[in-house]
Motif scaffolding. Structure first.
Motif, mmCIF file in Angstrom:
data_model
loop_
_atom_site.group_PDB
_atom_site.id
_atom_site.type_symbol
_atom_site.label_atom_id
_atom_site.label_comp_id
_atom_site.label_asym_id
_atom_site.label_seq_id
_atom_site.Cartn_x
_atom_site.Cartn_y
_atom_site.Cartn_z
ATOM 1 N N THR A 1 -15.184 -0.005 2.461
ATOM 2 C CA THR A 1 -16.608 0.723 2.128
ATOM 3 C C THR A 1 -17.074 0.085 1.052
ATOM 4 O O THR A 1 -16.538 -0.423 0.069
ATOM 5 C CB THR A 1 -16.521 2.298 2.011
ATOM 6 N N ASP A 2 -18.489 0.216 0.777
ATOM 7 C CA ASP A 2 -19.003 -0.693 -0.532
ATOM 8 C C ASP A 2 -19.199 0.691 -1.667
ATOM 9 O O ASP A 2 -19.609 0.000 -2.533
ATOM 10 C CB ASP A 2 -20.502 -0.955 0.126
ATOM 11 N N VAL A 3 -18.965 1.754 -1.101
ATOM 12 C CA VAL A 3 -18.969 2.893 -2.278
ATOM 13 C C VAL A 3 -17.710 2.253 -3.157
ATOM 14 O O VAL A 3 -16.581 2.365 -2.975
ATOM 15 C CB VAL A 3 -18.636 4.195 -1.750
ATOM 16 N N PRO A 4 -17.790 1.736 -4.656
ATOM 17 C CA PRO A 4 -16.971 1.445 -5.341
ATOM 18 C C PRO A 4 -16.307 2.671 -5.957
ATOM 19 O O PRO A 4 -16.544 3.638 -6.662
ATOM 20 C CB PRO A 4 -17.609 0.870 -6.535
ATOM 21 N N ASN A 5 -14.662 2.865 -5.406
ATOM 22 C CA ASN A 5 -13.877 3.969 -5.916
ATOM 23 C C ASN A 5 -12.399 3.647 -5.527
ATOM 24 O O ASN A 5 -12.124 2.630 -4.853
ATOM 25 C CB ASN A 5 -14.442 5.150 -4.988
ATOM 26 N N ALA A 6 -11.737 4.530 -5.842
ATOM 27 C CA ALA A 6 -10.166 4.516 -5.691
ATOM 28 C C ALA A 6 -9.746 5.994 -5.645
ATOM 29 O O ALA A 6 -10.358 6.931 -6.276
ATOM 30 C CB ALA A 6 -9.643 3.697 -6.930
ATOM 31 N N PHE A 7 -8.423 5.927 -4.940
ATOM 32 C CA PHE A 7 -8.026 7.466 -5.031
ATOM 33 C C PHE A 7 -6.375 7.233 -4.689
ATOM 34 O O PHE A 7 -6.057 6.353 -4.259
ATOM 35 C CB PHE A 7 -8.433 8.368 -4.056
#
Length: 306
Positions: A104-110
């Protein structure tokens, strides 16, 4: 929990204990009031809530990865990503989590998983495209600090009361709107008034538990920032990653952000749609300014100018 080199945080421990104590008090009052008002419904509501709790506790890693369309990747598939995580493992002396990527292009991490053996750290392709290796290391150290602090398990347990009260409130309202508020039983007892009282008590319990768990969630984010900055010795890199991710999220189409918002509690940075919303008031994360201020303070303590 396996011992790691992540810095201990007495503030986090104290806040967790206080919040859990307050949640325990609310839970006792809620259960007591519920069984007094509607003893016949108490067992059913509790059983449903326990099922949700156990599912979230034991399958949080699989459920979150599935919902985010993440897939585990080997060291051969993502050597640079594994290399960064291996460096953090060497610094922290923690077990290596499973590694995943979400397209996904949403820049994130979890990070998710109830303990270090079940932990998985996932980054999005949007994050990998936008951060340099040093910034990525800060983000991943932050996520692995959540694993070391057992934040997923703690927040799952802390949210139990909210889940239980929320389910009762929702089902009670739906039943009431279908005529339940006007019903009477065979003993000429006003079932509608009992239902209304149950909904009111549940709504109050949900509101209080919601505020307490949100406060705990915001503090755990600050604690993970602090632990990551001290472990890597590069608070400025984490600050740069925070600034870059927050700025890039603001450029993501609202439709994509809305699909990501349900997972904000897991994310490195919240995915809010543009403009003001109630979710900004009761966020799972501290404000960007507050996080950057803490990192600046840590940087000064380490003798590193921003």
């Amino acid at each position: 929990m396996a011992r790691t080199r992540y810095a201990s945080d007495r503030g986090l421990t104290s806040r967790m204990l206080l919040t859990m104590f307050l949640l325990g008090l609310v839970y006792v009052v809620f259960v007591g009031a519920f069984f007094v008002i509607a003893p016949k419904w108490g067992g059913v509501a509790l059983a449903v809530a326990v099922v949700f709790l156990l599912a979230q506790y034991f399958f949080s890693d699989r459920l979150t990865l599935f919902a985010m369309h993440g897939r585990e990747v080997s060291a051969e598939e993502a050597p640079e990503l594994h290399g960064v995580i291996d460096r953090i493992i060497a610094l922290s002396d923690a077990p290596k989590p499973r590694v995943a990527i979400a397209d996904t292009d949403v820049p994130n991490a979890f990070a998710t998983g109830r303990n270090q053996k079940k932990a998985v750290v996932c980054v999005t392709t949007g994050l990998l495209r936008r951060l340099d290796p040093v910034e990525l290391e800060g983000v991943l150290a932050h996520e692995m600090a959540h694993v070391a602090h057992k934040d997923v398990a703690v927040m799952t347990i802390a949210s139990f009361l909210g889940v239980c009260a929320g389910l009762i409130t929702r089902f009670g309202l739906e039943w009431g709107l279908w005529g339940g508020f006007n019903r009477r039983d065979s003993n000429d007892q006003n079932t509608g008034l009992i239902l209304l009282a149950v909904v009111a008590v549940s709504a109050v319990a949900y509101a209080i538990s919601f505020l307490l768990t949100r406060a705990l969630s915001r503090y755990r984010e600050l604690s993970a920032d602090r632990a990551a900055a001290l472990l890597t010795g590069r608070p400025s890199a984490l600050a740069s990653a925070l600034t870059k991710v927050s700025g890039e999220i603001a450029r993501i189409p609202s439709r994509d952000l809305r699909s990501a918002e349900p997972f904000n509690a897991f994310f490195f940075a919240p995915a809010f749609t543009k403009g003001f919303s109630v979710s900004n008031l009761f966020s799972t994360h501290p404000s960007l300014d507050k996080r950057l201020a803490q990192l600046q303070k840590i940087s000064a303590q380490l003798g590193r100018g921003e």
